[in-house]
Design an enzyme around this catalytic site. Structure first.
Site, PDB file in Angstrom:
ATOM      1  N   GLU A  15      53.299  12.699 -46.822  1.00 21.46           N
ATOM      2  CA  GLU A  15      54.070  13.611 -45.916  1.00 21.46           C
ATOM      3  C   GLU A  15      54.494  13.498 -44.447  1.00 21.46           C
ATOM      4  O   GLU A  15      55.337  13.891 -43.857  1.00 21.46           O
ATOM      5  CB  GLU A  15      53.610  15.227 -45.826  1.00 21.46           C
ATOM      6  CG  GLU A  15      53.805  15.861 -47.595  1.00 21.46           C
ATOM      7  CD  GLU A  15      52.415  15.463 -48.371  1.00 21.46           C
ATOM      8  OE1 GLU A  15      52.506  15.881 -49.505  1.00 21.46           O
ATOM      9  OE2 GLU A  15      51.532  14.627 -47.898  1.00 21.46           O
ATOM     10  N   ASP A  62      47.783  10.575 -47.905  1.00 16.42           N
ATOM     11  CA  ASP A  62      48.444  11.797 -47.954  1.00 16.42           C
ATOM     12  C   ASP A  62      47.865  12.474 -46.782  1.00 16.42           C
ATOM     13  O   ASP A  62      46.674  12.200 -46.211  1.00 16.42           O
ATOM     14  CB  ASP A  62      48.019  12.720 -49.096  1.00 16.42           C
ATOM     15  CG  ASP A  62      48.366  14.182 -49.140  1.00 16.42           C
ATOM     16  OD1 ASP A  62      49.599  14.226 -49.415  1.00 16.42           O
ATOM     17  OD2 ASP A  62      47.867  15.223 -48.755  1.00 16.42           O
ATOM     18  N   ILE A  81      46.582  19.874 -44.014  1.00 15.58           N
ATOM     19  CA  ILE A  81      45.747  20.495 -43.145  1.00 15.58           C
ATOM     20  C   ILE A  81      44.746  21.567 -43.929  1.00 15.58           C
ATOM     21  O   ILE A  81      45.088  22.255 -44.908  1.00 15.58           O
ATOM     22  CB  ILE A  81      46.820  21.742 -42.401  1.00 15.58           C
ATOM     23  CG1 ILE A  81      47.639  20.813 -41.478  1.00 15.58           C
ATOM     24  CG2 ILE A  81      45.980  22.464 -41.430  1.00 15.58           C
ATOM     25  CD1 ILE A  81      48.605  21.729 -40.677  1.00 15.58           C
ATOM     26  N   HIS A  82      43.498  21.584 -43.427  1.00 21.42           N
ATOM     27  CA  HIS A  82      42.530  22.117 -43.986  1.00 21.42           C
ATOM     28  C   HIS A  82      41.732  23.097 -42.995  1.00 21.42           C
ATOM     29  O   HIS A  82      41.825  22.810 -41.968  1.00 21.42           O
ATOM     30  CB  HIS A  82      41.164  21.326 -44.800  1.00 21.42           C
ATOM     31  CG  HIS A  82      42.152  20.470 -45.929  1.00 21.42           C
ATOM     32  ND1 HIS A  82      41.872  20.853 -47.234  1.00 21.42           N
ATOM     33  CD2 HIS A  82      42.615  19.154 -45.928  1.00 21.42           C
ATOM     34  CE1 HIS A  82      42.807  20.061 -48.004  1.00 21.42           C
ATOM     35  NE2 HIS A  82      43.161  19.139 -47.110  1.00 21.42           N
ATOM     36  N   ARG A  83      40.828  23.854 -43.315  1.00 24.62           N
ATOM     37  CA  ARG A  83      40.286  24.687 -42.865  1.00 24.62           C
ATOM     38  C   ARG A  83      38.779  23.927 -42.461  1.00 24.62           C
ATOM     39  O   ARG A  83      38.080  23.644 -43.430  1.00 24.62           O
ATOM     40  CB  ARG A  83      39.655  26.034 -43.695  1.00 24.62           C
ATOM     41  CG  ARG A  83      39.106  27.130 -42.612  1.00 24.62           C
ATOM     42  CD  ARG A  83      38.897  28.250 -43.662  1.00 24.62           C
ATOM     43  NE  ARG A  83      37.879  28.627 -44.293  1.00 24.62           N
ATOM     44  CZ  ARG A  83      37.830  29.304 -45.365  1.00 24.62           C
ATOM     45  NH1 ARG A  83      38.886  30.361 -45.562  1.00 24.62           N
ATOM     46  NH2 ARG A  83      36.584  29.446 -46.118  1.00 24.62           N
ATOM     47  N   GLU A 128      42.710  34.482 -42.294  1.00 23.56           N
ATOM     48  CA  GLU A 128      43.592  33.511 -43.006  1.00 23.56           C
ATOM     49  C   GLU A 128      44.866  34.414 -43.059  1.00 23.56           C
ATOM     50  O   GLU A 128      45.071  35.540 -42.658  1.00 23.56           O
ATOM     51  CB  GLU A 128      42.857  33.601 -44.540  1.00 23.56           C
ATOM     52  CG  GLU A 128      41.878  32.502 -44.436  1.00 23.56           C
ATOM     53  CD  GLU A 128      42.201  31.206 -44.299  1.00 23.56           C
ATOM     54  OE1 GLU A 128      43.438  30.957 -44.253  1.00 23.56           O
ATOM     55  OE2 GLU A 128      41.349  30.057 -44.562  1.00 23.56           O
TER      56      GLU A 128
END
Length: 496
Positions: free
Chosen positions: A235, A167, A170-172, A291
């Site tokens: 994805e 998988d 997108i992460h911080r 954010e």
């Protein structure tokens, strides 16, 4: 736009934009990655929920980044819906449909040999003397209060330790030390979080690659969420369908995982079990970074750590970044949301939902405008059923505004016109209290509303601004004569 430009990576996307007036600007002015890049772009083209004044404008390349003489930074590549459509080969109002169809026609990524991987042109191992990711990757600090430099557009790729299915999300990611990144995984909302839980339970690290600077189709496709892309759905195959060409991957050097072969940067590392770190340990500001709701997110007191094993990159690499509250986030999160809602409602009631816009004011997550057509008397009430399906399709959705087929969902003035002339608050407001939403909404707090039981729980609301079917004849808009405006103002109305 040059029709001969084929987009396969970040660089070809930038080359295409250079041929379109007003879509890309460059500067050789020295810029400090600490707060200055975002400070500049706030005025140039951030848009979204960024504090005003801001605007939707061109993408921007900074050629002279202090402390990083061989690297550039690009920001705002996806910060315009029109620009995204241009790079994906469709019209702005058809983006949701493009992605919906791409999910159905997914093309799985393929593995290529290392000699074909442009991301492998320069290699730095964490064991090398003087290795410091903060000097290798020009990750900006968005504001002066941020917990540190952030990678905001890193395609995190990992695999289920039990099934092997992969998988990308997108992460911080915050640079915490010379070889450590903290990662924020929204509870229950990301597949990599499930993979990590399994690995941690087994007491093992989870191999993870972070690819930065990629084809816009990859960045957009990576933002799908369940139920449209269930656990185990890669994805990257959506980007493959958009381009009709499989995304090329390469085996990592130091971990048992793959990365995007033509990325500008690849970070190889391991998500360590048990180990946690305070996100703002280096600044003590109590804040993380801006954010999507338009506020600076609070620093998380306990976050997992990625131990970096290596950094590879292309020669003269281009760091891609975004402002969390910008129109760029709206498009990355919102267009997959639109596709998910279109697919869910079309299956339940074909032909009635004409379009969806995940509105900029909701950061692409909180608000959707749904254009619904009532064709027969029995369609009355189905518009509200469609809104309920939208909440099911996308759990982070908070508000749905329903409009008729004669209202442009992408035109906020038109939507507000419908709200003012086709809506009565006492009968057209449907409240659904006590539903889990997104923890970054500061109003989802028992201190704000004592009826809220826990952080991240919200009252979801449907605003039904559609005309009752039996009254449609009484709500006809003023009808103007159809003319060809290009006869009178050809400079404004160019024929396609």
């Amino acid at each position: 736009m040059s029709s001969e430009t084929k987009i396969t990576d970040l660089r070809s996307a930038l080359e295409m934009l250079k041929t379109v007036p007003g879509q890309l600007i460059e500067t050789d002015e020295p810029v400090d990655p600490h707060a200055e890049i975002s400070g500049v772009y706030r005025y140039v083209g951030a848009g979204g929920t960024v504090q005003r004044p801001t605007q939707i404008g061109p993408a921007m390349i900074f050629n002279n980044v202090k402390g990083h003489k061989d690297a550039k930074v690009v920001i705002g590549l996806l910060a315009s819906r029109a620009r995204v459509a241009m790079m994906l080969g469709t019209k702005p109002e058809r983006l949701g449909f493009l992605l919906k169809d791409a999910v159905k026609n997914a093309i799985a990524p393929v593995l290529v040999s290392p000699d074909k991987a442009q991301c492998r042109e320069v290699v730095h191992y964490a064991s090398d003397a003087g290795f410091d990711i903060r000097k290798l990757v020009p990750a900006p600090t968005n504001t002066e209060e941020d917990a540190g430099p952030y990678i905001t557009l890193g395609m995190c790729y990992a695999s289920d330790p039990e099934t092997g299915k992969s998988d990308v999300t997108i992460h911080r990611l915050c640079l915490q030390s010379k070889d450590e990144l903290s990662i924020w995984i929204t509870p229950g909302a990301r597949h990599i979080g499930d993979f990590y839980q399994k690995a941690e339970k087994a007491g093992k690290p989870l191999p993870i690659s972070i690819s930065i600077g990629v084809d816009p189709a990859v960045a957009i496709g990576s933002c799908f969420e369940p139920p449209t892309t269930p656990l185990g759905f890669d994805e990257l195959s959506i980007a493959g369908a958009i381009r009709n060409q499989a995304v090329e991957m390469v085996q990592c050097l130091t971990i048992n995982e793959k990365a995007i072969a033509n990325a500008e940067y690849v970070i190889e590392g391991e998500l360590l079990p048990v180990v946690r770190v305070r996100e703002d340990q280096n600044t003590n500001t109590g804040k993380a970074m801006p954010e999507f709701p338009g506020y600076t997110g609070p620093a998380v007191p306990s976050m997992p750590i990625i131990k970096v094993k290596a950094v590879t990159h292309r020669r003269n690499p281009i760091m891609q970044t975004c402002i969390g509250a910008s129109e760029e986030h709206v498009n990355m999160a919102g267009i997959p949301t639109e596709a998910s809602i279109l697919e869910m409602v079309e299956r339940a009631m074909p032909g009635r939902l004409l379009n969806v816009y995940a509105h900029s004011a909701g950061g692409g997550k909180y608000m959707a405008v749904m254009q619904f057509k009532k064709g027969v008397p029995s369609d009355e009430g189905r518009q509200r059923q469609a809104a309920l399906l939208a909440f099911s399709a996308f759990s982070e959705l908070k508000h749905v505004i329903l409009v008729d087929e004669d209202v442009d969902p992408f035109d906020s003035n038109d939507v507000l016109w419908a709200l003012n002339t086709r809506y009565q608050g006492d009968i057209d407001t449907i409240c659904i209290p006590g539903v889990r939403c997104h923890p970054l909404d500061p109003s989802e707090n028992p201190d704000f509303n004592p009826m809220i039981r826990d952080r991240g729980i919200s009252c979801k609301v449907i605003f039904d601004c559609t005309v009752p079917f039996k009254l449609k004849d009484h709500f006809q808009r003023a009808k103007f004569k159809e003319v060809d405006p290009s006869r009178f103002a050809p400079e404004l109305f160019k024929k396609e």
